[in-house]
Design a protein around this motif. Structure first.
Motif, PDB file in Angstrom:
ATOM      1  N   ALA A   1       0.820  -1.208   0.000  1.00  0.00           N
ATOM      2  CA  ALA A   1       0.000   0.000   0.000  1.00  0.00           C
ATOM      3  C   ALA A   1       0.856   1.262   0.000  1.00  0.00           C
ATOM      4  CB  ALA A   1      -0.914   0.005   1.214  1.00  0.00           C
ATOM      5  N   GLU A   2       0.282   2.331  -0.492  1.00  0.00           N
ATOM      6  CA  GLU A   2       0.869   3.668  -0.389  1.00  0.00           C
ATOM      7  C   GLU A   2      -0.075   4.514   0.460  1.00  0.00           C
ATOM      8  OE1 GLU A   2       1.203   7.586  -3.158  1.00  0.00           O
ATOM      9  OE2 GLU A   2       2.125   5.763  -3.987  1.00  0.00           O
ATOM     10  N   LEU A   3       0.452   5.104   1.523  1.00  0.00           N
ATOM     11  CA  LEU A   3      -0.351   5.935   2.413  1.00  0.00           C
ATOM     12  C   LEU A   3       0.205   7.348   2.436  1.00  0.00           C
ATOM     13  CD1 LEU A   3      -1.009   3.587   5.471  1.00  0.00           C
ATOM     14  CD2 LEU A   3      -2.410   3.951   3.433  1.00  0.00           C
ATOM     15  N   HIS A   4      -0.682   8.302   2.719  1.00  0.00           N
ATOM     16  CA  HIS A   4      -0.305   9.703   2.840  1.00  0.00           C
ATOM     17  C   HIS A   4      -0.643  10.174   4.249  1.00  0.00           C
ATOM     18  CE1 HIS A   4       0.231  10.733  -1.581  1.00  0.00           C
ATOM     19  NE2 HIS A   4      -0.217   9.481  -1.602  1.00  0.00           N
ATOM     20  N   VAL A   5       0.319  10.851   4.893  1.00  0.00           N
ATOM     21  CA  VAL A   5       0.122  11.390   6.237  1.00  0.00           C
ATOM     22  C   VAL A   5       0.052  12.907   6.134  1.00  0.00           C
ATOM     23  CG1 VAL A   5       1.022  11.516   8.579  1.00  0.00           C
ATOM     24  CG2 VAL A   5       1.435   9.479   7.199  1.00  0.00           C
ATOM     25  N   TYR A   6      -1.033  13.478   6.624  1.00  0.00           N
ATOM     26  CA  TYR A   6      -1.221  14.928   6.601  1.00  0.00           C
ATOM     27  C   TYR A   6      -1.063  15.468   8.013  1.00  0.00           C
ATOM     28  CZ  TYR A   6      -3.034  14.255   1.889  1.00  0.00           C
ATOM     29  OH  TYR A   6      -3.159  13.918   0.563  1.00  0.00           O
ATOM     30  N   ILE A   7      -0.164  16.439   8.169  1.00  0.00           N
ATOM     31  CA  ILE A   7       0.159  16.985   9.489  1.00  0.00           C
ATOM     32  C   ILE A   7      -0.097  18.481   9.476  1.00  0.00           C
ATOM     33  CG2 ILE A   7       1.965  17.262  11.230  1.00  0.00           C
ATOM     34  CD1 ILE A   7       3.413  14.896   9.824  1.00  0.00           C
ATOM     35  N   THR A   8      -0.987  18.936  10.355  1.00  0.00           N
ATOM     36  CA  THR A   8      -1.283  20.355  10.508  1.00  0.00           C
ATOM     37  C   THR A   8      -1.183  20.704  11.989  1.00  0.00           C
ATOM     38  OG1 THR A   8      -3.657  20.091  10.892  1.00  0.00           O
ATOM     39  CG2 THR A   8      -2.913  20.157   8.587  1.00  0.00           C
TER      40      THR A   8
END
Length: 313
Positions: free
Chosen positions: A178-185
């Motif tokens: 799998a390819e995952l994206h982590v969004y950090i704000t």
């Protein structure tokens, strides 16, 4: 003739050798209160004052800083306190950082002038009381900085242990394709799949809801470890996050499997922003201990799916 009264922990032989090198005849008189006797002309008196002040703002200063820190923080090993005190004093001197309102070179010059003035009133100078009075602010300030260094060192050691534990847990999970994206704000952290659908895990969230201290970072790290994707894209819209940032943690845990986004609507707020995926309602408070426990509980919970399905976007 000048007589310098020392304490037992002062290097009388070293001081006498330095004074002799500058042209003054000097020798050490042993006893309960060691003394260094210096014979020099008036032309050498300020040079003698500079040499003695140099010793007091180096060897004596480091020793007193270590003693103060050990008294305030008795649980720290003396060797570690000595190391951090030496580094702090050397850096302050080399970088000309103000300590107690002046640089160490300025404190040395002030002490040398005070000492030269003392020579005109008395031939016998007690160095310990003079330095304690003149350099009190320096000792206090440096001791606080050394304590900060010790705390930072302890936090860094704890962080490294946390990284090692997370890497160990990651190794226990076979890598998926799998390819995952982590969004950090600054407000939250969330994970999506390659198509933008939010990734969730009901078992992990049930465990998380049992603890009020669980954060979105805890959930995200647990998801990443249990999914063990072959590729992670880190979208860091919080570059000024306090150390250790979650983006740094992800990169250091997953190594080459994690890359930072080169720029998108989330990472670059000045660009037009597309509608972002729904975020999880957890805060960002730091909780590495909870993160460790959460990961372990999610892994060992009865009935936990071995290969959960992706959450709906």
């Amino acid at each position: 003739m000048l007589i310098f009264e020392l304490t037992a922990d002062m290097d009388g032989r070293g001081l006498a050798a330095r004074l002799t090198e500058c042209g003054a005849a000097s020798y050490v008189v042993s006893g309960e209160c060691p003394r260094v006797v210096c014979e020099c002309g008036d032309s050498l008196r300020f040079r003698v004052a500079q040499l003695v002040a140099g010793m007091m703002t180096r060897e004596w200063l480091q020793l007193r800083v270590v003693q103060r820190v050990c008294r305030l923080e008795p649980l720290w090993p003396v060797e570690e306190v000595q190391f951090h005190a030496l580094v702090e004093i050397c850096e302050s001197r080399l970088q000309r950082r103000p300590v107690g309102g002046h640089t160490l070179e300025e404190w040395q010059a002030l002490l040398a002038r005070a000492m030269a003035s003392q020579f005109g009133r008395s031939v016998c100078v007690a160095l310990e009381p003079l330095a304690r009075f003149r350099l009190h602010r320096v000792v206090v300030d440096l001791a606080e900085r050394v304590r900060d260094r010790l705390l930072a060192s302890a936090l860094e050691d704890e962080y490294e242990e946390s990284l090692a534990m997370l890497r160990y847990l990651l190794d226990e999970h076979p890598s998926s394709g799998a390819e995952l994206h982590v969004y950090i704000t600054p407000e939250s952290v969330w994970v999506t799949d390659a198509e933008g659908g939010v990734v969730s895990d009901a078992q992990i969230e049930r465990v998380a809801l049992q603890d009020d201290e669980v954060t979105s970072e805890d959930l995200a790290m647990t998801l990443l470890i249990t999914r063990s994707p072959w590729h992670i894209v880190v979208h860091d819209a919080y570059p000024d996050a306090p150390w250790p940032s979650f983006a740094e943690t992800v990169v250091r845990v997953f190594g080459d499997r994690a890359v930072r986004c080169s720029g998108c609507a989330i990472c670059c707020p000045n660009r037009p922003r597309a509608a972002s995926p729904k975020r999880r309602a957890f805060g960002r408070r730091s909780s590495r201990g909870v993160r460790r426990r959460l990961t372990q509980e999610a892994e060992s919970a009865p009935g936990a799916p071995a290969d959960s399905q992706w959450g709906e976007g």
